[in-house]
Scaffold this motif. Structure first.
Motif, PDB file in Angstrom:
ATOM      1  N   GLN A   1       0.611  -1.813  -0.184  1.00 28.56           N
ATOM      2  CA  GLN A   1      -0.474   0.189  -0.065  1.00 28.56           C
ATOM      3  C   GLN A   1       0.244   1.273   0.154  1.00 28.56           C
TER       4      GLN A   1
ATOM      5  N   ALA B   1       2.015   1.827  -3.275  1.00 25.28           N
ATOM      6  CA  ALA B   1       1.277   1.813  -4.545  1.00 25.28           C
ATOM      7  C   ALA B   1       0.709   3.850  -3.748  1.00 25.28           C
ATOM      8  N   GLN B   2       0.622   4.728  -2.852  1.00 28.36           N
ATOM      9  CA  GLN B   2       0.393   5.506  -2.561  1.00 28.36           C
ATOM     10  C   GLN B   2       1.629   6.347  -2.942  1.00 28.36           C
TER      11      GLN B   2
ATOM     12  N   VAL C   1       1.143   6.483  -6.450  1.00 25.80           N
ATOM     13  CA  VAL C   1       0.453   7.659  -6.759  1.00 25.80           C
ATOM     14  C   VAL C   1       0.785   9.364  -7.144  1.00 25.80           C
ATOM     15  N   TYR C   2       1.292   9.370  -5.669  1.00 27.43           N
ATOM     16  CA  TYR C   2       1.892  10.739  -5.212  1.00 27.43           C
ATOM     17  C   TYR C   2       2.506  11.039  -6.699  1.00 27.43           C
TER      18      TYR C   2
ATOM     19  N   PHE D   1       0.793  11.707  -9.779  1.00 26.11           N
ATOM     20  CA  PHE D   1       0.419  12.996 -10.104  1.00 26.11           C
ATOM     21  C   PHE D   1       0.742  14.365 -10.100  1.00 26.11           C
ATOM     22  N   ALA D   2       2.621  14.200  -9.341  1.00 29.26           N
ATOM     23  CA  ALA D   2       3.460  15.499  -9.658  1.00 29.26           C
ATOM     24  C   ALA D   2       4.158  15.182 -10.647  1.00 29.26           C
TER      25      ALA D   2
ATOM     26  N   GLY E   1       2.496  14.827 -13.534  1.00 31.02           N
ATOM     27  CA  GLY E   1       1.495  15.339 -14.137  1.00 31.02           C
ATOM     28  C   GLY E   1       1.686  17.226 -14.108  1.00 31.02           C
TER      29      GLY E   1
END
Lengths: 167, 531
Positions: free
Chosen positions: A6, A9-10, A13-14, A17-18, A20
């Motif tokens: 987890q 995975a987190q 994701v962060y 997003f960063a 992007g």
């Protein structure tokens, strides 16, 4: 308690997003203007002559008015439309009639145009008619300039400063 | 609209399912997009206040002071500048995703139009605030934005002189302009904050802060991004030169190339028409609204529980009008009611055991009364037999247990799981209508009616009134929060629940009270035995 999967995975994701945000905040680049070319901007706001000449009131007319309204001459509010012409290297690139602004046509005429052109030496002729005449121009200006790539040349018109201003 | 909503909803549900696994329901960013928007706003505000200390107005000063922050004081002001930019970008992402999600889940019509319309109006403010911020730096990008913005505004026939003339040449440009711009860059976000507050006026228990773990994670992400890729400026603006190649912030500046290539008139039509369309979306087509909840004064004792539990502030208290010996009575504002029935689930008079008088609750949904739900439960129980009979109470928006094809299961539909008074569970079991009860609804942390499943959690955990009675053998209860795409999960849970029911002794009155959620205990075990 979070599992390692987890946490990974987190973090992913962060990171995505960063990534992007980081990328789209500056990329892809956008070419607004070809850096090899130059730009001529023409803009001014100028009021033409009144559509008819002022005339003096007769004595009878003045007498008919209230004492505080006895102005010696009557001038129409409406102004003439301006006639503007711009030539670049002997080619007319702009030829416009500029109507006065305002409900009663008593405001300044205005223009704002962008004209991309090639860099290099150019001869610019600007002509403006702001009187009631039908033919010819009241203000004519000839200007020779060497435009460097990426340069922005502005052409303004201010009668108080001698007419056309190239900056 | 359905052809748009359906794929969007499916995409959100699919993504959210994965995020539930990564983050858990509490930290799932999709469940707090609005709260994250608020959070980013505060980061932008805090970082903005700091960099404002060093920002200087004036033609060279605006640029040079920004350069000082970026390069000389990179370790603090530079990071703050980057945080300011990236949090603003993230805010745009959150606002747009929030809007898309509310649209996809059909949470913008009926009584929810107000939040939608006020939310749409924030779009202009968010973008205006961002654009004025980029303008302040006074680099080549700022020059481009300034000229393009004023040219766009000049398309409107309201200015005596073209305002783009202010950027015709250096002699036309005044440093006082930055004073005006600073004022705008502060005033617009303040007005935005006011609208953000207004946006929440018709909902209660608004989530304006993300979960702490998510807040820490997202701040750390922005901080690392600020270190790895600090926000920098282009060259200083020079009105004698045309900005050529620009590194655009596409979150805020996407409209400028459109203005340039499609014309200012098109962009006005696009922006104005788009805004108008978005504002009108709640009525395109008008939603056939279910009848609002109604108060039955004969059964209302003014306990205020419906007011407390209503997620949309549709119920209020007013002085008693019927002469009954209570101080206040509940009153419903039909324009704000979304007919979710959560108020019914909060009403202690919605007691299915009532015999002395007709079963009418103090507050009822006219088209789905408590008496009707009780009758449905009775009717549903008829064909059930054996030791694993289940009556499932489920909401309209979660996974539909009726479609799972499970034997010996009867489904009683509710508007929201929050509509279920816990005494119904007691009723079904004590009247031997079924061997087990399933309560299902939207995913945890994600209720269509905002907080219905939160209230159910509290009521079943006996932390919130009306509470589940202690005599209820809770091993005969399964609550499962699942989205329509979670059919397999719900099927598995219910099948396992049925298997457990079959293994239970016939008389299990004296058993441990365990609330089961997803096949696991949820930590609310008590050692008390049922009465």
């Amino acid at each position: 308690m979070m599992k390692p999967a987890q946490i990974i995975a987190q973090a992913t994701v962060y990171a995505l997003f960063a990534l992007g945000i980081g990328v789209l905040s500056t990329r892809p680049s956008y070419t607004h203007f070809d850096p090899a070319r130059a730009l001529i901007k023409v803009s001014f706001a100028h009021g033409g002559e009144p559509v008819t000449a002022c005339r003096k009131r007769s004595r009878a007319e003045l007498k008919a008015l209230a004492a505080n309204m006895r102005k010696a001459s009557i001038c129409p509010r409406q102004r003439v439309a301006l006639r503007f012409e711009l030539s670049l290297d002997n080619t007319v690139i702009l030829s416009e009639t500029l109507p006065p602004t305002g409900w009663r046509g008593d405001g300044s005429s205005k223009i704002y145009r962008r004209i991309p052109t090639t860099a290099g030496r150019h001869t610019i002729v600007a002509k403006l008619r702001d009187s009631r005449r039908d033919q010819g121009f009241d203000h004519v200006s000839r200007h020779t300039i060497t435009l460097v790539p990426g340069q922005s040349l502005s052409i303004d018109f201010k009668p108080a400063h001698g007419g056309f201003i190239y900056e | 609209m359905e052809f748009l909503k359906r794929p969007m909803k499916f995409a959100f549900l699919w993504l959210e399912g994965w995020f539930d696994r990564f983050f858990g329901p509490k930290w799932n960013p999709f469940y707090c997009l609005g709260a994250l928007g608020y959070y980013y706003f505060w980061i932008v505000a805090a970082s903005g206040i700091y960099i404002f200390i060093f920002f200087d107005t004036g033609i060279p000063q605006a640029f040079t002071s920004t350069e000082y922050m970026t390069h000389d004081q990179w370790y603090l002001a530079g990071i703050m500048r980057s945080l300011h930019r990236y949090a603003s970008d993230a805010m745009v992402v959150m606002v747009l995703m929030h809007l898309c999600r509310e649209f996809a889940f059909d949470r913008y019509r009926g009584g929810r139009w107000f939040s939608w319309v006020t939310g749409v109006s924030t779009l202009w403010l968010v973008f205006s605030a961002g654009v004025t911020g980029y303008w302040l730096v006074w680099d080549k990008l700022a020059q481009y934005i300034a000229i393009a913005s004023t040219e766009w505004l000049d398309w409107l026939p309201i200015f005596g002189e073209p305002i783009a003339r202010n950027f015709l040449a250096s002699s036309h440009f005044d440093g006082r302009f930055f004073t005006l711009l600073v004022f705008m860059h502060i005033a617009i976000p303040l007005f935005l904050l006011f609208i953000m507050w207004f946006h929440l006026q018709r909902i209660s228990y608004a989530k304006v802060n993300p979960a702490r773990g998510l807040a820490v994670g997202t701040l750390a992400m922005l901080f690392v991004l600020s270190l790895v890729k600090p926000a920098i400026s282009h060259e200083m603006a020079n009105l004698a030169e045309v900005p050529g190649v620009l590194n655009m912030d596409w979150f805020y500046l996407w409209a400028y190339p459109m203005i340039e290539h499609l014309g200012p008139g098109f962009m006005w039509a696009f922006a104005g028409g788009g805004t108008l369309l978005l504002i009108l979306v709640p009525w395109l087509p008008p939603k056939k609204r279910r009848p609002a909840a109604v108060v039955d004064l004969k059964n209302c004792n003014g306990c205020t529980r419906c007011v407390t539990d209503c997620p949309f502030r549709a119920v209020n208290m007013q002085p008693r009008t019927d002469g009954a010996p209570f101080r206040e009575e509940a009153v419903v504002d039909p324009s704000m009611c979304v007919s979710c029935g959560i108020c019914v689930g909060a009403c202690p008079t919605a007691m299915p055991f009532r015999r002395a008088s007709d079963l009418v609750a103090g507050i009822e949904l006219p088209d789905l009364s408590v008496a009707h739900i009780r009758a449905q439960a009775h009717e549903a129980a008829v064909p059930l037999n054996g030791k694993d009979r289940i009556i499932a109470f489920g909401c309209d928006h979660g996974c539909d247990a009726a479609k799972l094809g499970i034997n010996n299961l009867a489904f009683v539909p509710l508007r929201c799981a929050g509509m279920l008074l816990p005494s119904f569970i007691d009723y079904v079991l004590s009247k031997n209508l079924a061997d087990g009860v399933v309560v299902s609804g939207c995913r945890e942390g994600e209720c269509h009616h905002r907080i219905g499943n939160v209230w159910v959690d509290g009521r079943l955990a006996r932390e919130r009134d009306p509470q589940l009675r202690r005599r209820v053998p809770v091993e005969r209860l399964l609550k499962n929060w699942a989205a329509p795409t979670d059919r397999r999960q719900l099927f598995t849970e219910i099948s396992a629940f049925q298997a457990r029911l079959r293994d239970l002794p016939e008389d299990d009155a004296a058993t441990r009270l365990t609330l089961v959620n997803g096949g696991k205990t949820d930590g609310t075990e008590t050692s008390e035995t049922a009465a």
